[in-house]
Structure formats: C-alpha cells, structure tokens
Enzyme design. Structure first.
Site, mmCIF file in Angstrom:
data_model
loop_
_atom_site.group_PDB
_atom_site.id
_atom_site.type_symbol
_atom_site.label_atom_id
_atom_site.label_comp_id
_atom_site.label_asym_id
_atom_site.label_seq_id
_atom_site.Cartn_x
_atom_site.Cartn_y
_atom_site.Cartn_z
ATOM 1 N N LEU A 150 82.149 50.443 20.255
ATOM 2 C CA LEU A 150 81.538 49.901 21.465
ATOM 3 C C LEU A 150 80.049 49.652 21.247
ATOM 4 O O LEU A 150 79.302 50.570 20.879
ATOM 5 C CB LEU A 150 81.724 50.883 22.622
ATOM 6 C CG LEU A 150 83.181 51.216 22.966
ATOM 7 C CD1 LEU A 150 83.307 52.676 23.364
ATOM 8 C CD2 LEU A 150 83.678 50.317 24.084
ATOM 9 N N ASP A 151 79.638 48.424 21.472
ATOM 10 C CA ASP A 151 78.214 48.139 21.509
ATOM 11 C C ASP A 151 77.623 48.875 22.714
ATOM 12 O O ASP A 151 78.336 49.196 23.665
ATOM 13 C CB ASP A 151 78.016 46.624 21.623
ATOM 14 C CG ASP A 151 76.563 46.235 21.710
ATOM 15 O OD1 ASP A 151 75.771 46.741 20.887
ATOM 16 O OD2 ASP A 151 76.215 45.436 22.584
ATOM 17 N N LEU A 152 76.313 49.111 22.682
ATOM 18 C CA LEU A 152 75.667 49.846 23.777
ATOM 19 C C LEU A 152 74.997 48.900 24.770
ATOM 20 O O LEU A 152 75.432 48.754 25.916
ATOM 21 C CB LEU A 152 74.642 50.828 23.200
ATOM 22 C CG LEU A 152 73.976 51.785 24.197
ATOM 23 C CD1 LEU A 152 74.998 52.708 24.842
ATOM 24 C CD2 LEU A 152 72.881 52.592 23.502
ATOM 25 N N ASP A 153 73.942 48.212 24.323
ATOM 26 C CA ASP A 153 73.177 47.331 25.210
ATOM 27 C C ASP A 153 73.980 46.089 25.577
ATOM 28 O O ASP A 153 74.404 45.335 24.704
ATOM 29 C CB ASP A 153 71.880 46.900 24.535
ATOM 30 C CG ASP A 153 70.967 48.075 24.213
ATOM 31 O OD1 ASP A 153 70.996 49.059 24.959
ATOM 32 O OD2 ASP A 153 70.237 47.991 23.207
ATOM 33 N N VAL A 206 84.019 46.082 20.572
ATOM 34 C CA VAL A 206 83.773 45.529 21.900
ATOM 35 C C VAL A 206 82.274 45.261 22.005
ATOM 36 O O VAL A 206 81.462 46.177 21.842
ATOM 37 C CB VAL A 206 84.216 46.496 23.018
ATOM 38 C CG1 VAL A 206 83.947 45.877 24.390
ATOM 39 C CG2 VAL A 206 85.692 46.857 22.859
#
Length: 215
Positions: A6-9, A160
């Site tokens: 999972l990407d954060l920003d 994602v």
C-alpha cells in the site's frame, strides 16, 4: 502469502496539505517563485528532491531546498495529514481475509513510521517500508526491500497506489497495481501506466483487491 502493498500518500492518507505547505516554504526560503497550487500538488508522491528539480530549482540548490522543506515538514507538515475516510475498515477486511499488508512508500521511512503510528495505521498493517532519508533509490527499490523483508516468494501480490511511480515500481517485480483515483493522480496516468484497474471509492478497495488476488 497473499500480499497487498500500500502506498501511503494519496492512497491511505490525505497528506497534501502538509507536503504542499512545506514545499512552498522551501521556495520562499530559496527566494524563488512558489509554484502554483496544481504544481505543488504534484509534489505528493515523488521524492522531494526530484520535485524541486522538476519545478525550477537549480540542481546546485536542491540540497538547500530539501533542507528547507524538511525543516517545516518535521515541525508541522508531517502532522498536517489525515487518513482517508473508510481506510481502516478496508484494511481490517483485507487482514480478516488472510492478506499480509505492508506500506511501501517513497517517503523516507524515518517519517513514514511515526506518521503511521500517530494516525493509527501501524496496528492495521504488518510493516511499514520507506525510502532512506537521502531518498536514494526508486519506488521499485522500496518495494524490493519490502518483498525481501516479508519473505515473498512469488505468490499472489498486489500494489495499491495513486501515482505512476507505484505502477512502474511494482511492475519491476512482476506485481500488478490497483490504482486509486481519490489521491493525487493527474489525468489518466494510472491507466496509461498500466494499472490493472482504477477504482474511485475507498469502499471498493478490499473487495477489488481480493478479487484481483483470487481470494
């Protein structure tokens, strides 16, 4: 292992306010014109040094710009942030379905970890991986570090994310990307980059990810 990176920003968090304010501070400190709102928004995702260079900061002054950016980011910018509505429930559903979850972000890990802890994401994932503080390396290298640390051996996996960097970085490891439009993509960059699907609503995240993973 059914792995979801999972990407954060722009994927889990609406981090634009703190990032754009810190970037504007850097330009003011450098005595350079502050980019417009659309340009500042594009700073969310890539390494800050790359963004400064791409938006008019001379290469010789990029280190100075990074230092000015981080001065404000450490003080206030990293906390001017919020988890997108509905994300915790989606992560809980993925974990309940037996998925291993890990954050893989281009943000330096020294910032990503405390942010994930402060905003309640850390307990919902198995690990948080980010870039070195000098931002050396690509998104693909961050993903590679995550895969090695998690012991991934080629099973079902999905990235994602909301930017082209997520798609390109995951593809280097043979992993497909589920694009999300609620973050900071520009135009149809996700589809053009090769995201296997792009969704518009947080509520569709877990169901779509599980479908793509064959769960």
């Amino acid at each position: 292992m059914h792995l979801v990176l999972l990407d954060l920003d722009g994927t889990l968090m609406d981090s634009a306010p703190g990032i754009t304010a810190s970037a504007a501070h850097a330009y003011r400190r450098l005595g350079l014109p502050v980019p417009d709102a659309a340009a500042l928004r594009s700073f969310v995702g890539p390494p800050i040094g790359d963004s400064l260079l791409a938006h008019g900061v001379p290469a010789a002054r990029v280190p100075e710009g990074i230092a000015a950016y981080r001065e404000m980011f450490r003080e206030t910018g990293m906390w001017d942030n919020a988890v997108f509505d509905g994300i915790p429930a989606q992560l809980e559903r993925l974990r309940a379905a037996g998925c291993t979850l890990a954050v893989a972000t281009s943000k330096p890990e020294v910032f990503a970890v405390p942010i994930a802890e402060r905003f309640g994401l850390a307990p919902l994932v198995d690990a948080v991986f980010g870039a070195p503080l000098d931002e050396s390396g690509s998104k693909a290298q961050v993903i590679g570090t995550a895969l090695a640390a998690l012991g991934w051996s080629g099973g079902p996996a999905l990235m994602v994310g909301d930017r082209v960097y997520d798609v390109v970085g995951a593809r280097e490891h043979g992993i497909r990307t589920l694009g999300v439009s609620w973050g900071y993509p520009t135009g149809d960059e996700l589809a053009q980059a090769g995201a296997v699907r792009v969704i518009d609503h947080v509520a569709d995240l877990a169901e779509t990810a599980l479908e793509l993973l064959g769960r």
